[in-house]
Write a protein that holds these residues in place. Structure first.
Motif, PDB file in Angstrom:
ATOM      1  N   TYR A   1       7.892   7.067  -8.961  1.00 31.31           N
ATOM      2  CA  TYR A   1       8.342   5.672  -9.232  1.00 31.31           C
ATOM      3  C   TYR A   1       7.431   4.700  -9.756  1.00 31.31           C
ATOM      4  O   TYR A   1       6.244   4.803  -9.456  1.00 31.31           O
ATOM      5  N   GLN A   2       7.808   3.878 -10.376  1.00 30.63           N
ATOM      6  CA  GLN A   2       6.819   2.988 -11.108  1.00 30.63           C
ATOM      7  C   GLN A   2       7.403   1.655 -10.580  1.00 30.63           C
ATOM      8  O   GLN A   2       8.388   1.186 -10.544  1.00 30.63           O
ATOM      9  N   VAL A   3       6.453   0.821  -9.875  1.00 31.80           N
ATOM     10  CA  VAL A   3       6.734  -0.492  -9.311  1.00 31.80           C
ATOM     11  C   VAL A   3       6.174  -1.618 -10.070  1.00 31.80           C
ATOM     12  O   VAL A   3       5.012  -1.724 -10.521  1.00 31.80           O
ATOM     13  N   LYS A   4       7.131  -2.677 -10.246  1.00 30.90           N
ATOM     14  CA  LYS A   4       6.862  -3.862 -10.766  1.00 30.90           C
ATOM     15  C   LYS A   4       7.043  -4.971  -9.948  1.00 30.90           C
ATOM     16  O   LYS A   4       8.416  -5.078  -9.641  1.00 30.90           O
ATOM     17  N   TYR A   5       5.967  -5.931  -9.561  1.00 31.16           N
ATOM     18  CA  TYR A   5       6.366  -6.808  -8.990  1.00 31.16           C
ATOM     19  C   TYR A   5       6.953  -8.082  -9.589  1.00 31.16           C
ATOM     20  O   TYR A   5       6.410  -8.747 -10.601  1.00 31.16           O
TER      21      TYR A   5
ATOM     22  N   GLU B   1       0.823  -1.196  -0.049  1.00 30.37           N
ATOM     23  CA  GLU B   1       0.039   0.193  -0.164  1.00 30.37           C
ATOM     24  C   GLU B   1       0.779   1.287   0.007  1.00 30.37           C
ATOM     25  O   GLU B   1       0.559   2.223  -0.897  1.00 30.37           O
ATOM     26  N   LYS B   2       2.012   1.129   0.818  1.00 34.61           N
ATOM     27  CA  LYS B   2       2.797   2.464   0.688  1.00 34.61           C
ATOM     28  C   LYS B   2       3.472   2.389  -0.744  1.00 34.61           C
ATOM     29  O   LYS B   2       3.739   3.738  -1.008  1.00 34.61           O
ATOM     30  N   LEU B   3       3.871   1.525  -1.280  1.00 34.17           N
ATOM     31  CA  LEU B   3       4.335   1.609  -2.722  1.00 34.17           C
ATOM     32  C   LEU B   3       3.622   2.106  -3.418  1.00 34.17           C
ATOM     33  O   LEU B   3       3.802   2.828  -4.724  1.00 34.17           O
ATOM     34  N   ALA B   4       2.157   1.778  -3.512  1.00 34.89           N
ATOM     35  CA  ALA B   4       1.276   1.890  -4.469  1.00 34.89           C
ATOM     36  C   ALA B   4       0.890   3.488  -4.230  1.00 34.89           C
ATOM     37  O   ALA B   4       0.388   4.411  -5.433  1.00 34.89           O
ATOM     38  N   ASN B   5       1.411   4.280  -3.374  1.00 35.26           N
ATOM     39  CA  ASN B   5       1.025   5.908  -3.163  1.00 35.26           C
ATOM     40  C   ASN B   5       2.171   6.450  -3.501  1.00 35.26           C
ATOM     41  O   ASN B   5       2.273   7.783  -3.274  1.00 35.26           O
TER      42      ASN B   5
ATOM     43  N   GLY C   1       9.296  13.987 -18.524  1.00 35.60           N
ATOM     44  CA  GLY C   1       8.667  13.754 -19.756  1.00 35.60           C
ATOM     45  C   GLY C   1       7.211  13.209 -19.203  1.00 35.60           C
ATOM     46  O   GLY C   1       6.338  13.348 -19.736  1.00 35.60           O
ATOM     47  N   HIS C   2       7.369  12.513 -18.008  1.00 39.38           N
ATOM     48  CA  HIS C   2       6.265  11.695 -17.585  1.00 39.38           C
ATOM     49  C   HIS C   2       5.305  12.655 -16.723  1.00 39.38           C
ATOM     50  O   HIS C   2       6.099  13.631 -16.008  1.00 39.38           O
ATOM     51  N   GLU C   3       4.009  12.483 -16.810  1.00 39.09           N
ATOM     52  CA  GLU C   3       3.313  13.498 -16.017  1.00 39.09           C
ATOM     53  C   GLU C   3       3.455  13.781 -14.597  1.00 39.09           C
ATOM     54  O   GLU C   3       3.403  14.746 -13.842  1.00 39.09           O
ATOM     55  N   LYS C   4       3.982  12.645 -14.032  1.00 39.96           N
ATOM     56  CA  LYS C   4       4.100  12.441 -12.604  1.00 39.96           C
ATOM     57  C   LYS C   4       5.702  12.503 -12.028  1.00 39.96           C
ATOM     58  O   LYS C   4       6.183  12.337 -11.182  1.00 39.96           O
ATOM     59  N   ALA C   5       6.390  12.971 -12.962  1.00 45.34           N
ATOM     60  CA  ALA C   5       7.989  12.818 -12.941  1.00 45.34           C
ATOM     61  C   ALA C   5       8.520  14.081 -12.311  1.00 45.34           C
ATOM     62  O   ALA C   5       7.874  15.301 -12.449  1.00 45.34           O
ATOM     63  N   SER C   6       9.370  13.965 -11.554  1.00 52.15           N
ATOM     64  CA  SER C   6      10.204  15.553 -11.042  1.00 52.15           C
ATOM     65  C   SER C   6      10.895  15.895 -12.081  1.00 52.15           C
ATOM     66  O   SER C   6      11.180  15.227 -12.817  1.00 52.15           O
ATOM     67  N   LYS C   7      10.838  17.234 -11.943  1.00 50.55           N
ATOM     68  CA  LYS C   7      11.502  18.072 -13.053  1.00 50.55           C
ATOM     69  C   LYS C   7      13.164  18.017 -13.135  1.00 50.55           C
ATOM     70  O   LYS C   7      13.536  18.183 -14.189  1.00 50.55           O
ATOM     71  N   SER C   8      13.534  17.563 -11.895  1.00 44.90           N
ATOM     72  CA  SER C   8      14.919  17.219 -11.957  1.00 44.90           C
ATOM     73  C   SER C   8      15.461  15.839 -12.366  1.00 44.90           C
ATOM     74  O   SER C   8      16.494  15.622 -12.474  1.00 44.90           O
ATOM     75  N   VAL C   9      14.459  14.910 -12.884  1.00 41.97           N
ATOM     76  CA  VAL C   9      14.684  13.779 -13.554  1.00 41.97           C
ATOM     77  C   VAL C   9      15.001  13.640 -14.477  1.00 41.97           C
ATOM     78  O   VAL C   9      14.286  14.391 -15.776  1.00 41.97           O
ATOM     79  N   GLY C  10      16.058  13.310 -15.405  1.00 41.20           N
ATOM     80  CA  GLY C  10      16.419  13.103 -16.478  1.00 41.20           C
ATOM     81  C   GLY C  10      16.997  11.830 -17.180  1.00 41.20           C
ATOM     82  O   GLY C  10      16.955  11.623 -18.299  1.00 41.20           O
ATOM     83  N   VAL C  11      17.300  11.003 -16.199  1.00 38.73           N
ATOM     84  CA  VAL C  11      17.903   9.752 -16.570  1.00 38.73           C
ATOM     85  C   VAL C  11      17.126   8.582 -15.838  1.00 38.73           C
ATOM     86  O   VAL C  11      16.892   8.729 -14.317  1.00 38.73           O
ATOM     87  N   LYS C  12      17.072   7.555 -16.491  1.00 43.07           N
ATOM     88  CA  LYS C  12      16.155   6.327 -15.976  1.00 43.07           C
ATOM     89  C   LYS C  12      16.889   5.670 -15.013  1.00 43.07           C
ATOM     90  O   LYS C  12      18.302   5.242 -15.227  1.00 43.07           O
TER      91      LYS C  12
END
Length: 204
Positions: free
Chosen positions: A125-129, A117-121, A147-158
């Motif tokens: 981050y995208q979580v894959k089990y 439940e914590k990870l779902a919130n 570029g992802h709508e929920k990504a931080s503006k400082s994020v540029g590298v996967k």
């Protein structure tokens, strides 16, 4: 002649495997005489790169299988267990690349579900089990790139990391067993998952 050689080769493999298992059982028997009974996992062959560790002297009436030097993770032969008496936390280090954390949660249950439940919130981050069981999860965490709508503006590298989280009950106490927050590479996490599965109450 070729058939005879093949048959001999197969017999040698069987004898070698049997000899290895016999030696491993004898080693556990020796440890049992010194420190009490250590539970040997049913999947004995899957733990041939592991060593049994008795946690009783660290205030947990349990045993656990931890990687040895043959696991190719830079592991030392002697695991280090960090624990303060009367504390509820344990850090297990096997070399520089294997850090397993244990916490005593008393009678609190459903720890794995609470973690999910914590990870779902999480927003960034995208979580894959990869393993999803009632008492054990192994999951991949991917930082959402720019570029992802929920990504931080400082994020540029996967960025991808791997994590494991488990719950085991020992003598009525629920224990959380997990990897560090930053995660590890997949091979290390797979070893940790096997260690968590092997965490068993010590028999007397």
């Amino acid at each position: 002649m070729e058939l005879l050689c093949n048959a001999a080769g197969k017999s040698l493999v069987k004898i070698t495997r049997f000899s290895f298992l016999l030696v491993l059982v004898l080693l556990f028997s020796c440890n049992s005489e010194k420190e009490g009974n250590i539970v040997i996992p049913d999947e004995l062959e899957e733990y041939y790169e592991f060593q049994g560790v008795d946690l009783t002297k660290y205030d947990i009436p349990a045993t656990i299988m931890l990687p040895d030097e043959t696991a190719n993770i830079g592991a030392s032969t002697t695991p280090e267990v960090q624990h303060l008496e009367s504390d509820f936390y344990w850090n297990i280090h096997v070399g520089q690349n294997f850090h397993l954390y244990i916490e005593d949660y008393g009678d609190n249950t459903n720890l794995v579900q609470a973690q999910k439940e914590k990870l779902a919130n999480t927003q960034f981050y995208q979580v894959k089990y990869l393993v999803d069981e009632p008492n054990l999860i192994v999951y991949e965490v991917t930082l959402k790139v720019r570029g992802h709508e929920k990504a931080s503006k400082s994020v540029g590298v996967k960025h991808v990391s791997y994590h494991v989280y488990g719950e085991q009950v020992i003598d009525g106490i629920h224990y959380e067993l997990r990897s560090r927050d930053e995660g590890f590479e997949r091979p290390i996490i797979d070893l940790m998952a096997k260690s968590i599965r092997s965490f068993k109450e010590k028999t007397t």
